[in-house]
Scaffold this active site. Sequence first.
Site, mmCIF file in Angstrom:
data_model
loop_
_atom_site.group_PDB
_atom_site.id
_atom_site.type_symbol
_atom_site.label_atom_id
_atom_site.label_comp_id
_atom_site.label_asym_id
_atom_site.label_seq_id
_atom_site.Cartn_x
_atom_site.Cartn_y
_atom_site.Cartn_z
ATOM 1 C CB THR A 175 -0.879 -0.038 1.266
ATOM 2 O OG1 THR A 175 -1.819 -1.086 1.093
ATOM 3 C CG2 THR A 175 -1.596 1.258 1.542
ATOM 4 N NE ARG A 203 -8.915 -7.235 3.378
ATOM 5 C CZ ARG A 203 -7.870 -6.413 3.425
ATOM 6 N NH1 ARG A 203 -7.586 -5.653 2.394
ATOM 7 N NH2 ARG A 203 -7.125 -6.330 4.489
ATOM 8 C CG ASP A 206 -5.544 -0.537 7.024
ATOM 9 O OD1 ASP A 206 -5.428 -1.379 6.102
ATOM 10 O OD2 ASP A 206 -4.584 0.172 7.393
ATOM 11 C CB THR A 226 1.502 0.266 5.010
ATOM 12 O OG1 THR A 226 1.750 -0.999 4.374
ATOM 13 C CG2 THR A 226 2.777 0.752 5.679
ATOM 14 N N GLY A 227 -0.076 -2.264 6.415
ATOM 15 C CA GLY A 227 0.094 -3.514 7.137
ATOM 16 C C GLY A 227 -1.147 -4.358 7.008
ATOM 17 N N GLY A 229 -4.475 -5.146 7.258
ATOM 18 C CA GLY A 229 -5.556 -4.180 7.453
ATOM 19 C C GLY A 229 -6.531 -4.503 8.562
HETATM 20 N N1 ASP Z 1 -3.391 -2.229 4.721
HETATM 21 C C1 ASP Z 1 -3.659 -2.769 3.422
HETATM 22 C C2 ASP Z 1 -4.876 -3.660 3.466
HETATM 23 O O1 ASP Z 1 -5.042 -4.398 4.422
HETATM 24 C C3 ASP Z 1 -2.526 -3.564 2.877
HETATM 25 C C4 ASP Z 1 -1.196 -2.877 2.841
HETATM 26 O O2 ASP Z 1 -0.860 -2.080 3.707
HETATM 27 O O3 ASP Z 1 -0.462 -3.169 1.886
HETATM 28 O O4 ASP Z 1 -5.647 -3.644 2.527
#
Ligand code: ASP
Length: 306
Positions: A175, A203, A206, A226-227, A229
Amino acid sequence: MKPSIAVHGGSGTLPSSITDAKIRIMYLNALQEALDEGFNSLKSNASALEAVTKAVCILEDSELFNAGKGSVFTSKGDHEMDASLMDGKTLQAGAVAGIKGIRNPILFAKDILHNSDFVFLAGVEAIEFARQRGYKFLPQSYFYNQHRYDQWQELKGTGEVKLDHSHKDESTFGTVGAVAVDNDGNIAAATSTGGMTNKSWGRIGDSPLIGAGTYANNKTCAVSCTGYGEYFIRGVIAYDVSCRMEYGGVNLELAAENSVNNRLKNIGGEGGLIAVDAKGNISMPFNTEGMYRGMKNDRTSFTKIA
Ligand code: ASP
């Protein structure tokens, strides 16, 4: 230190390919380009909101990251994108989820902020609004890239979902996001993503959720996450950083560190965030192996991965 900007291109396990200097430089250059674009606009007196939008557009146009052009494949083999942004001066926000075919979802989120009565639009009806606003819809081939296709093939038909992973035992969250403070001391945050490879059932993570993946308030901070979600949603992480400052009276660094390394980690969440306050302090904590990130102001400029 005003003006200042920070960007991220995801967090997670570092792909083995990152040891290749050429590949590493490609990522760092893309982050640098986004920082330069955002910072130059801040120097020409653009608002923080404008600057974060510009920086995120650059990252959405790069196929290296899981947003815009580089978005991962869904279980049906297409691309559903989510994005949001927030203006810390006005607390106005714009967000969009599950949209297809739009080159820069962050521009659409900004359009929702400025030109609708709503904050958050999703799915087919959101696409209809985009059509009315005159957006061009790109063919699916624009979003095709072999690497992402191969990631999807590993999971297709298994019912499993993965964050933007490079191969089986690695997981990278690709992200993108930006936070900035402008010459007037106003702050803003923006986040954009393709979500999870092989995602289904609508789906949404976050990234487009104000308070979870994105938040901005001039009184406290602007945050882009980022992480994984689901954990950021459950921990309301972006807003948690702001609350620690507003109600707990702690500074940006401590607030951001505690949100990522205590609150998020304690519920099993992996990832990181970038945050800025109205003075231009920047914090970029993560609890994963790496986070693609960078920051720029008049005194300092860097991009980093590990
Ligand atoms: N936070 C994003 C999600 O869960 C994924 C990401 O940070 O790459 O959609």
